[in-house]
Design a protein around this motif. Structure first.
Motif, short mmCIF file in Angstrom:
data_model
loop_
_atom_site.label_atom_id
_atom_site.label_comp_id
_atom_site.label_asym_id
_atom_site.label_seq_id
_atom_site.Cartn_x
_atom_site.Cartn_y
_atom_site.Cartn_z
N SER A 11 0.82 -1.21 0.00
CA SER A 11 0.00 0.00 0.00
C SER A 11 0.86 1.27 0.00
CB SER A 11 -0.94 -0.01 1.21
OG SER A 11 -1.76 1.12 1.21
N ASP A 12 1.97 1.26 0.74
CA ASP A 12 2.89 2.41 0.74
C ASP A 12 3.48 2.63 -0.65
OD1 ASP A 12 2.54 2.79 3.51
OD2 ASP A 12 4.23 1.45 3.98
N ILE A 13 3.89 1.55 -1.28
CA ILE A 13 4.47 1.63 -2.62
C ILE A 13 3.40 2.12 -3.60
CG2 ILE A 13 5.52 0.33 -4.52
CD1 ILE A 13 7.35 0.75 -2.04
N GLU A 14 2.20 1.60 -3.47
CA GLU A 14 1.10 2.02 -4.33
C GLU A 14 0.86 3.53 -4.20
OE1 GLU A 14 -2.73 -0.56 -5.30
OE2 GLU A 14 -2.83 0.36 -3.31
N ASP A 15 0.84 4.04 -2.98
CA ASP A 15 0.66 5.48 -2.76
C ASP A 15 1.79 6.28 -3.42
OD1 ASP A 15 -1.68 5.07 -1.36
OD2 ASP A 15 -0.76 5.34 0.62
N PHE A 16 3.02 5.79 -3.30
CA PHE A 16 4.17 6.45 -3.93
C PHE A 16 3.97 6.51 -5.44
CE2 PHE A 16 8.29 6.86 -5.83
CZ PHE A 16 9.07 7.57 -4.94
N LEU A 17 3.55 5.39 -6.04
CA LEU A 17 3.38 5.33 -7.49
C LEU A 17 2.21 6.18 -7.96
CD1 LEU A 17 4.15 1.56 -8.12
CD2 LEU A 17 5.71 3.53 -8.17
N TYR A 18 1.14 6.25 -7.16
CA TYR A 18 0.02 7.14 -7.49
C TYR A 18 0.49 8.59 -7.48
CZ TYR A 18 -3.35 3.32 -6.76
OH TYR A 18 -4.07 2.16 -6.84
N ARG A 19 1.32 8.93 -6.51
CA ARG A 19 1.85 10.31 -6.45
C ARG A 19 2.73 10.59 -7.67
NH1 ARG A 19 6.44 13.04 -3.80
NH2 ARG A 19 5.86 15.23 -3.76
N GLU A 20 3.57 9.63 -8.03
CA GLU A 20 4.41 9.81 -9.21
C GLU A 20 3.54 10.06 -10.45
OE1 GLU A 20 7.80 7.65 -11.96
OE2 GLU A 20 6.39 6.39 -10.84
N ALA A 21 2.50 9.24 -10.63
CA ALA A 21 1.61 9.40 -11.79
C ALA A 21 0.94 10.77 -11.77
CB ALA A 21 0.56 8.29 -11.80
N ASP A 22 0.51 11.22 -10.61
CA ASP A 22 -0.15 12.52 -10.50
C ASP A 22 0.82 13.66 -10.86
OD1 ASP A 22 -2.46 14.22 -9.67
OD2 ASP A 22 -1.02 14.89 -8.15
N LEU A 23 2.05 13.56 -10.41
CA LEU A 23 3.04 14.60 -10.75
C LEU A 23 3.26 14.67 -12.26
CD1 LEU A 23 5.64 14.03 -7.89
CD2 LEU A 23 4.10 15.99 -8.15
N LEU A 24 3.29 13.53 -12.91
CA LEU A 24 3.45 13.53 -14.37
C LEU A 24 2.18 14.05 -15.05
CD1 LEU A 24 5.33 10.14 -14.76
CD2 LEU A 24 6.25 12.42 -15.25
N ASP A 25 1.01 13.65 -14.56
CA ASP A 25 -0.25 14.11 -15.16
C ASP A 25 -0.43 15.62 -15.02
OD1 ASP A 25 -0.88 11.53 -15.88
OD2 ASP A 25 -2.34 11.23 -14.27
N THR A 26 0.03 16.18 -13.92
CA THR A 26 -0.11 17.63 -13.69
C THR A 26 1.10 18.40 -14.21
OG1 THR A 26 0.77 17.43 -11.44
CG2 THR A 26 -1.65 17.35 -11.72
N TRP A 27 2.01 17.71 -14.86
CA TRP A 27 3.19 18.28 -15.50
C TRP A 27 4.11 18.96 -14.50
CZ3 TRP A 27 3.88 16.53 -20.22
CH2 TRP A 27 4.88 17.06 -21.02
N ASP A 28 4.15 18.43 -13.27
CA ASP A 28 5.08 18.93 -12.25
C ASP A 28 6.36 18.11 -12.34
OD1 ASP A 28 6.39 19.96 -10.08
OD2 ASP A 28 4.74 19.66 -8.65
N ASN A 112 1.56 -2.52 -13.34
CA ASN A 112 1.09 -2.36 -14.70
C ASN A 112 0.62 -0.92 -14.87
OD1 ASN A 112 1.56 -5.08 -15.11
ND2 ASN A 112 -0.54 -5.66 -14.71
N PHE A 113 0.63 -0.43 -16.09
CA PHE A 113 0.20 0.94 -16.33
C PHE A 113 -0.49 1.07 -17.68
CE2 PHE A 113 4.15 0.90 -18.65
CZ PHE A 113 3.90 1.72 -19.74
N VAL A 114 -1.31 2.10 -17.78
CA VAL A 114 -1.83 2.59 -19.05
C VAL A 114 -1.65 4.10 -19.00
CG1 VAL A 114 -3.84 2.85 -20.55
CG2 VAL A 114 -3.55 0.76 -19.23
N THR A 115 -1.05 4.65 -20.05
CA THR A 115 -0.89 6.10 -20.16
C THR A 115 -1.65 6.56 -21.39
OG1 THR A 115 1.30 6.06 -19.13
CG2 THR A 115 0.76 7.99 -20.47
#
Length: 165
Positions: A11-28, A112-115
């Protein structure tokens, strides 16, 4: 320091990866770059080669060490980055997060991912698996290596990989 990695749950790793995805999605991208160690490695293997092909002797789509990843972030933030100006819009979906190995000084995880990327009235879909090696750096868990394995048959119809997948 090693206790930090030993305490990490899926769950900690999942939260980290969600944050990473959000930073990329928001172009930060500047904050996103800070998730990595200074001497990191970001790799996107050639679609026709095995995903674990060595970067020293095979052609990859992307092989960025820490310096080159920092330069990529700077370049994508400028108006002169024609492939990304105006910026593409994207959404990254993360699933099937797993911790696959714990070492004394590292932790390996994958997901796994989808972009989805929309630019100039065209939407491209990239999908596959991210493989991570995490370490503790300055008392914080950071990405030492990220390998993005694309499961698409080719970059057609996309034709280019100007974004950070």
């Amino acid at each position: 320091m090693m206790d930090l990695l030993a305490r990490q749950t899926r769950s900690d790793i999942e939260d980290f990866l969600y944050r990473e995805a959000d930073l990329l999605d928001t172009w930060d991208l500047v904050t996103w770059r800070q998730l990595f160690t200074a001497e990191c490695l970001y790799v996107v293997p050639n679609l026709a080669l095995p995903s674990d092909a060595p970067v020293e002797s095979t052609l990859h789509l992307v092989v960025d060490d820490g310096h080159h990843l920092t330069e990529r972030v700077k370049r994508l933030g400028k108006k002169t980055a024609h492939a990304e100006y105006p910026r593409s819009r994207g959404r990254r979906l993360i699933s099937n997060v797993m911790i696959v190995e714990r070492g004394d000084q590292y932790l390996r995880a994958q997901c796994n991912f989808v972009t989805y990327r929309t630019s100039q009235q065209t939407t491209d879909t990239y999908f596959g698996q991210h493989q991570y090696r995490f370490v503790v750096d300055g008392g914080v868990m950071k990405i030492q290596e990220k390998r993005t394995i694309l499961d698409i048959g080719s970059l057609r119809p996309q034709g280019r990989l100007s974004i950070i997948v």
